[in-house]
Structures are given as C-alpha cells and as structure tokens.
Enzyme design. Structure first.
Site, PDB file in Angstrom:
ATOM      1  N   GLN A 124      59.736  52.201 -63.329  1.00  0.00           N
ATOM      2  CA  GLN A 124      59.265  53.544 -62.969  1.00  0.00           C
ATOM      3  C   GLN A 124      60.245  54.299 -62.065  1.00  0.00           C
ATOM      4  O   GLN A 124      60.412  55.504 -62.202  1.00  0.00           O
ATOM      5  CB  GLN A 124      57.911  53.418 -62.262  1.00  0.00           C
ATOM      6  CG  GLN A 124      56.903  54.358 -62.847  1.00  0.00           C
ATOM      7  CD  GLN A 124      55.481  53.966 -62.508  1.00  0.00           C
ATOM      8  OE1 GLN A 124      55.235  52.919 -61.893  1.00  0.00           O
ATOM      9  NE2 GLN A 124      54.544  54.791 -62.885  1.00  0.00           N
ATOM     10  N   ASP A 127      62.948  56.231 -64.025  1.00  0.00           N
ATOM     11  CA  ASP A 127      62.492  57.044 -65.153  1.00  0.00           C
ATOM     12  C   ASP A 127      62.879  58.521 -64.975  1.00  0.00           C
ATOM     13  O   ASP A 127      62.138  59.327 -64.408  1.00  0.00           O
ATOM     14  CB  ASP A 127      60.970  56.879 -65.273  1.00  0.00           C
ATOM     15  CG  ASP A 127      60.403  57.558 -66.498  1.00  0.00           C
ATOM     16  OD1 ASP A 127      61.130  58.328 -67.154  1.00  0.00           O
ATOM     17  OD2 ASP A 127      59.227  57.316 -66.798  1.00  0.00           O
ATOM     18  N   SER A 130      60.444  61.254 -66.387  1.00  0.00           N
ATOM     19  CA  SER A 130      59.306  61.592 -65.518  1.00  0.00           C
ATOM     20  C   SER A 130      59.754  62.472 -64.357  1.00  0.00           C
ATOM     21  O   SER A 130      59.090  63.452 -64.015  1.00  0.00           O
ATOM     22  CB  SER A 130      58.647  60.327 -64.961  1.00  0.00           C
ATOM     23  OG  SER A 130      57.964  59.669 -65.988  1.00  0.00           O
ATOM     24  N   TYR A 225      53.423  56.978 -74.597  1.00  0.00           N
ATOM     25  CA  TYR A 225      53.583  58.233 -75.335  1.00  0.00           C
ATOM     26  C   TYR A 225      52.404  58.468 -76.279  1.00  0.00           C
ATOM     27  O   TYR A 225      51.701  57.538 -76.662  1.00  0.00           O
ATOM     28  CB  TYR A 225      54.887  58.199 -76.150  1.00  0.00           C
ATOM     29  CG  TYR A 225      56.110  58.184 -75.276  1.00  0.00           C
ATOM     30  CD1 TYR A 225      56.508  59.329 -74.604  1.00  0.00           C
ATOM     31  CD2 TYR A 225      56.852  57.030 -75.099  1.00  0.00           C
ATOM     32  CE1 TYR A 225      57.622  59.322 -73.773  1.00  0.00           C
ATOM     33  CE2 TYR A 225      57.969  57.013 -74.281  1.00  0.00           C
ATOM     34  CZ  TYR A 225      58.348  58.164 -73.628  1.00  0.00           C
ATOM     35  OH  TYR A 225      59.444  58.154 -72.812  1.00  0.00           O
TER      36      TYR A 225
END
Ligand code: NAD
Length: 360
Positions: A124, A127, A130, A225
């Site tokens: 994360q 990412d 994001s 997704y």
C-alpha cells in the site's frame, strides 16, 4: 550506485523531492538530478544541492544513472540513452496498451512500472495510483467549484436561504471517496454510485448516500478493481444516473475498469437535460470518459453544462503529488535494494509485478 532523476517532459511534478535524500542515501545511493527538474513543483536546484544531490545536464543523468526514475515514460529517442542493464522506473501503464512491453523488450534494461504495484496491504505504501487518484479526487471538486456559478454550502442570510449544492459521484474508489469527502467538507449534499459491494459502507461512512443499481457483477479476486458490467446493467444504471443527475448540480465521474474503456454512464440525453450551469469533471477522460461528450484534456460547454475532461488533476497539485510519488518510490526501493545493490528477486510478488521487461 547512482540514482538519476529527470525533469518531466509533460508534467509539473518531479519524481524525487529533496526531502527524500537521506532515505535514499541510507539505501546506498548517490543522487543525480537534471537541472530545474523540480522548478514547477516548488523544489529549486539549491534545495536539491543542499540535500546532497548532484545537479547536472539531462545528458549526464543518462550517462551516470544505474537506476533512473521518472513519472511519464520516455519515448524511443531517449530510451536508447539508458545504460545497458540499468533499471528504469516509471509509469508505463502496460494494462492500457499491449504494445508497451514488446516495445521495451528491445532494450537491454530492466523496466519497472510503478502502476503495476499489487493492491496488497504490504504494498500500500508504494501504490502510486492511489496517491495520485486521491489528489485528483480532491482537485476535481475544487475545479468543479471554480466553474460552478453557485456556492456549495447551505447558507441562511437576511436576503434569503441558499440551498446546498448537490454533488453526484460516479465510482467510489480512491478518487471518488476523496471527492465525496471534499464535497462534504465544502457543505454539499452528496450521493455516489459504484458497482463494488465494498464501496457501499465507505460511501456511507463519509456521510454520502449510496445509490444502488441491482445486478452488479463484483469480484473480490479482481485485486480491488471493478469488473466489466453487462450492457443490460449499464443501461439500467444510465437511466438511474439520469434520474439523479437532473436533480444534481455537479457530477464528479471517476468510474473505471482497469485495462478497458471507461463505462459511459452520462448519456448525451442526460447532458442535454441537466440544469444550465451544471459542471461535470470527468477523471475517466483518458480511457474514454464516463460522459458521452467528454473530450480528453479539454474543457467544453454543452447546453450550458461545463464538461472538464482531465484524468491528470494530480499534476495540478505538483508539490504534494511529487512528495507522495517520491515516498512511494522510496518504499519500493527499500524492497528492491539489498546491501546497496539492486536485487531482482522475482519470488517477491511486488518485484515480479512491477518488472515488466527484463535486461538480458
Ligand atoms: P479505479 O480507478 O479502477 O475505478 C474507480 C472506481 O470506479 C472503482 O471504485 C470502481 O469500482 C468504479 N466503477 C467501475 N465501473 C463502474 C460503474 N459502471 N459504475 C460505478 N462505478 C464503477 O479503482 P481505484 O479507485 O483505483 O480502486 C478501487 C478500490 O481498490 C479502492 O476503493 C480500494 O478498495 C481498492 N484498493 C486497494 C488497495 C490496497 O489494498 N493496497 C490500494 C488501492 C485501492
């Protein structure tokens, strides 16, 4: 080992910010950056020099870098300047264009695509999609507010009561949730659509209304997704979007299906019936747009409705966007670098996903 950073050809951002120097040096890097690479994002050459970067001409970055990082991928004329067996980290979007990988495989370079970071808890912090989507969602609402001829919050004045603006958000992923939060902070009444069941609670927790269209296909195995919906579902959805849109003032469109054209959710007919002065910001513009009239990288007006087609609004916040990209890259390099050297450990899920073309 030298880490090279180039000035972007098409963006205001820069891939590495001066504040990242210490962590990169601790990984064993010497730092080389192109002159004025950070000038459009608020980072001067002096700031880079003070942080320990060597500031050089573009050609020297190519000559010196063992690992080269940027944001928008280079074209052939510059890919040929990369050092043999070096590492080049960028955002190639191979899921959008099947020719990318065959084209890169002509070069004896290890190509790594930051937009292929898997959507796992451990990855994360790397990412980039994001990070950028979150900024784009925020900026989309500010863009809409700037183009809108009214204000967002309800206001009771001696001259009369102004009702709150109604905002509709299509796609409650990273960008959509940030758009909801931003619109709520500005005092709007917000409703949102998504096809993933997980989005419902997230939308509600931000104080917005979730509009459900029955019969959505959802797949927890799709890596976070959405999956493509049937034409029957999309027709039903377009009808409900129209019904709700006619009562809205602002639409923030973010609905995307990775590797496919974005679903068209706002028909021509819907636009033609919106209230004049309404604003649509279409963050899905680069993959075709959620609005039938969207033109990528253009702002147009149809029947008094402003339609902004821009998938790259993060670039309008270049300071923070550069800082987040830089942090994401460092977090990835902490996986890639062991004892001061690049280790292409393809047993590591993150490296395996990101390494899209390997040197011989
Ligand atoms: P995205 O940009 O691919 O799509 C944006 C949104 O559009 C998604 O929420 C998608 O469900 C939605 N959408 C697609 N078709 C639609 C339709 N017909 N109608 C309405 N909405 C539609 O996705 P994203 O925002 O990058 O990510 C989606 C989700 O992935 C996130 O909300 C999050 O839950 C998850 N995620 C997980 C991690 C992680 O675990 N590391 C990281 C990032 C995102």
């Amino acid at each position: 080992m030298k880490l090279g950073i180039l000035k972007e050809n098409h963006f205001s951002r820069v891939a590495i910010v001066p504040g990242s120097a210490k962590k990169l040096q601790n990984l064993g890097f010497e730092l080389v950056i192109e002159m004025s690479a950070g000038q459009n994002s608020g980072f001067t050459d002096i700031m880079y020099r003070d942080a320990g970067f060597e500031v050089v001409e573009r050609s020297q970055v190519f000559e010196k870098a063992d690992v080269l990082v940027n944001i928008g991928p280079l074209q052939d004329n510059e890919l040929s300047k990369l050092r043999q067996k070096s590492v080049y980290i960028s955002m190639f979007a191979p899921y959008q264009n099947e020719n990318v990988v065959p084209q890169l495989s002509k070069y004896n370079v290890n190509f790594m695509s930051m937009d292929m970071i898997p959507r796992t808890t451990i990855a994360q912090s790397m990412d980039v999609l994001s990070s950028m989507a979150s900024l784009a969602g925020y900026k989309a609402v500010l863009q809409a507010a700037n183009h809108y001829n009214n204000m967002f919050p309800m206001m009771m004045t001696a001259a009369g009561t102004i009702p709150p603006t109604k905002v509709m958000v299509l796609g409650a992923g990273v960008a959509g949730l940030q758009a909801i939060a931003t619109a709520k902070r500005l005092g709007a009444v917000v409703e949102a659509f998504d096809t993933r069941a997980a989005a419902k609670e997230e939308v509600k927790s931000l104080g917005a209304t979730f509009v459900e269209v029955e019969g959505a296909s959802d797949d927890k195995g799709a890596g976070g997704y959405a999956v493509q919906q049937t034409e029957e579902y999309l027709q039903k959805q377009r009808k409900l979007v129209q019904e709700k849109a006619l009562k809205s003032n602002i639409i923030i469109a973010t609905a995307q299906v990775r590797g496919r054209k974005a679903p068209v959710l706002i028909s021509e007919d819907t636009v033609e019936n919106l209230k004049p002065g309404s604003v649509i910001v279409d963050l899905a513009a680069s993959t075709g747009g959620n609005c039938a009239y969207t033109e990528n990288n253009k702002t147009i007006v149809k029947n008094g409705v402003t339609i902004i087609g821009n998938s790259d609004l993060a670039d309008e916040l270049p300071g923070v966007a550069s800082t987040l990209y830089s942090n994401n890259v460092i977090n990835f390099l902490q996986v890639l670098i062991k004892d001061g050297a690049v280790v292409l450990n393809e047993e590591n899920d993150i490296i395996k996903s990101v390494l899209i073309s390997k040197a011989n």
